[in-house]
Design a protein around this motif. Structure first.
Motif, PDB file in Angstrom:
ATOM      1  N   GLY A 127      -3.607  10.283 -10.548  1.00  0.00           N
ATOM      2  CA  GLY A 127      -2.232  10.672 -10.260  1.00  0.00           C
ATOM      3  C   GLY A 127      -1.692  11.603 -11.327  1.00  0.00           C
ATOM      4  N   ARG A 165       0.837  -1.214   0.000  1.00  0.00           N
ATOM      5  CA  ARG A 165       0.000   0.000   0.000  1.00  0.00           C
ATOM      6  C   ARG A 165       0.867   1.258   0.000  1.00  0.00           C
ATOM      7  NH1 ARG A 165      -1.991  -3.451   3.635  1.00  0.00           N
ATOM      8  NH2 ARG A 165      -1.128  -2.272   5.411  1.00  0.00           N
ATOM      9  N   GLU A 208       0.503   5.076  -7.174  1.00  0.00           N
ATOM     10  CA  GLU A 208      -0.545   6.104  -7.120  1.00  0.00           C
ATOM     11  C   GLU A 208      -0.265   7.284  -8.052  1.00  0.00           C
ATOM     12  OE1 GLU A 208      -0.790   3.480  -3.760  1.00  0.00           O
ATOM     13  OE2 GLU A 208       0.888   4.706  -4.480  1.00  0.00           O
ATOM     14  N   GLU A 209       0.996   7.550  -8.346  1.00  0.00           N
ATOM     15  CA  GLU A 209       1.342   8.662  -9.226  1.00  0.00           C
ATOM     16  C   GLU A 209       0.985   8.368 -10.685  1.00  0.00           C
ATOM     17  OE1 GLU A 209       5.187  10.885  -7.471  1.00  0.00           O
ATOM     18  OE2 GLU A 209       5.508   8.753  -7.911  1.00  0.00           O
TER      19      GLU A 209
END
Length: 225
Positions: free
Chosen positions: A139, A78, A133-134
């Motif tokens: 993102g 995560r 996430e980017e």
């Protein structure tokens, strides 16, 4: 295997690297295909840049030891830092390997693998993290990631070796590999030679690495088909 190839394969030399042709040092034969790919990205408004190219054995070893002793974060799936003091050595080895290659086994040693981002999508002072996430929807680099999916990378010789989670290295949507060079290096990988290198290296968690070396090699070094 000759000593020169083994040194290149394991990041113990930079004789195959040029340092002033792209944002970061890369294999000399990567420069032209990379520039062509970056030009195609630019036509879509993407300023594709190299965040990390060639990485030496000593640099990879420094990163590994820093994660093992807790001075650099070790992330879970995560993208959260784990407390290295709360896990045993074997668990810590496999946790590090999800995000960081074993020294001597990093594809970045070859100089034909690069981590990329879109400079047009973030301010100059943006602190690049290189986490999923980017690159996922929402993102800053989602456009880049989508373009890489749709651009026909294979036609230019590139692919994303860690686009999917196969249970070894965590997904790295930022990681590009130039197949004509990478396949040559990958075919030269040798488990016994790599193990010997680790045995003769001052590396943290050495006993746990060697006790699990076959599993490490098959899961994190050999790229699944």
């Amino acid at each position: 295997m000759n000593t020169s190839l083994f040194a290149q394969l394991t990041g113990q030399t930079d004789t195959h690297i040029v340092s002033n042709a792209t944002d970061c040092p890369v294999h000399k034969a990567l420069v032209e295909p990379w520039c062509l790919l970056a030009e195609r990205a630019a036509a879509r408004g993407i300023q594709m840049r190299v965040a990390s190219g060639f990485r030496s054995f000593s640099r990879q070893l420094m990163l590994w030891n820093a994660k093992a002793n807790g001075t650099r974060p070790v992330l879970n799936d995560r993208s959260e830092a784990i407390d290295v003091a709360t896990v045993d050595d074997e668990t810590l080895v496999f946790a590090i390997l999800r995000w960081s290659a074993l020294p001597g086994a990093s594809r970045h040693h070859w100089g034909c693998d690069v981590d990329v981002y879109d400079a047009a999508a973030v301010p100059r002072d943006y602190a690049l993290r290189l986490v999923p996430e980017e690159y996922l929807p929402g993102g800053p680099f989602q456009l880049l990631s989508r373009w890489l999916d749709e651009s026909g990378l294979m036609d230019d010789g590139f692919f994303r070796p860690y686009a999917e989670d196969r249970g070894g290295v965590a997904p790295e949507l930022w990681h590009l590999s130039y197949r004509p060079l990478a396949d040559e290096f990958a075919s030269a990988m040798n488990q016994a030679q790599l193990q010997s290198l680790i045995e003769n290296t001052d590396i943290a968690l050495k006993d746990a690495i060697l006790d699990n070396f076959h599993s490490i090699y098959s899961k994190f070094v050999v790229l699944p088909c």
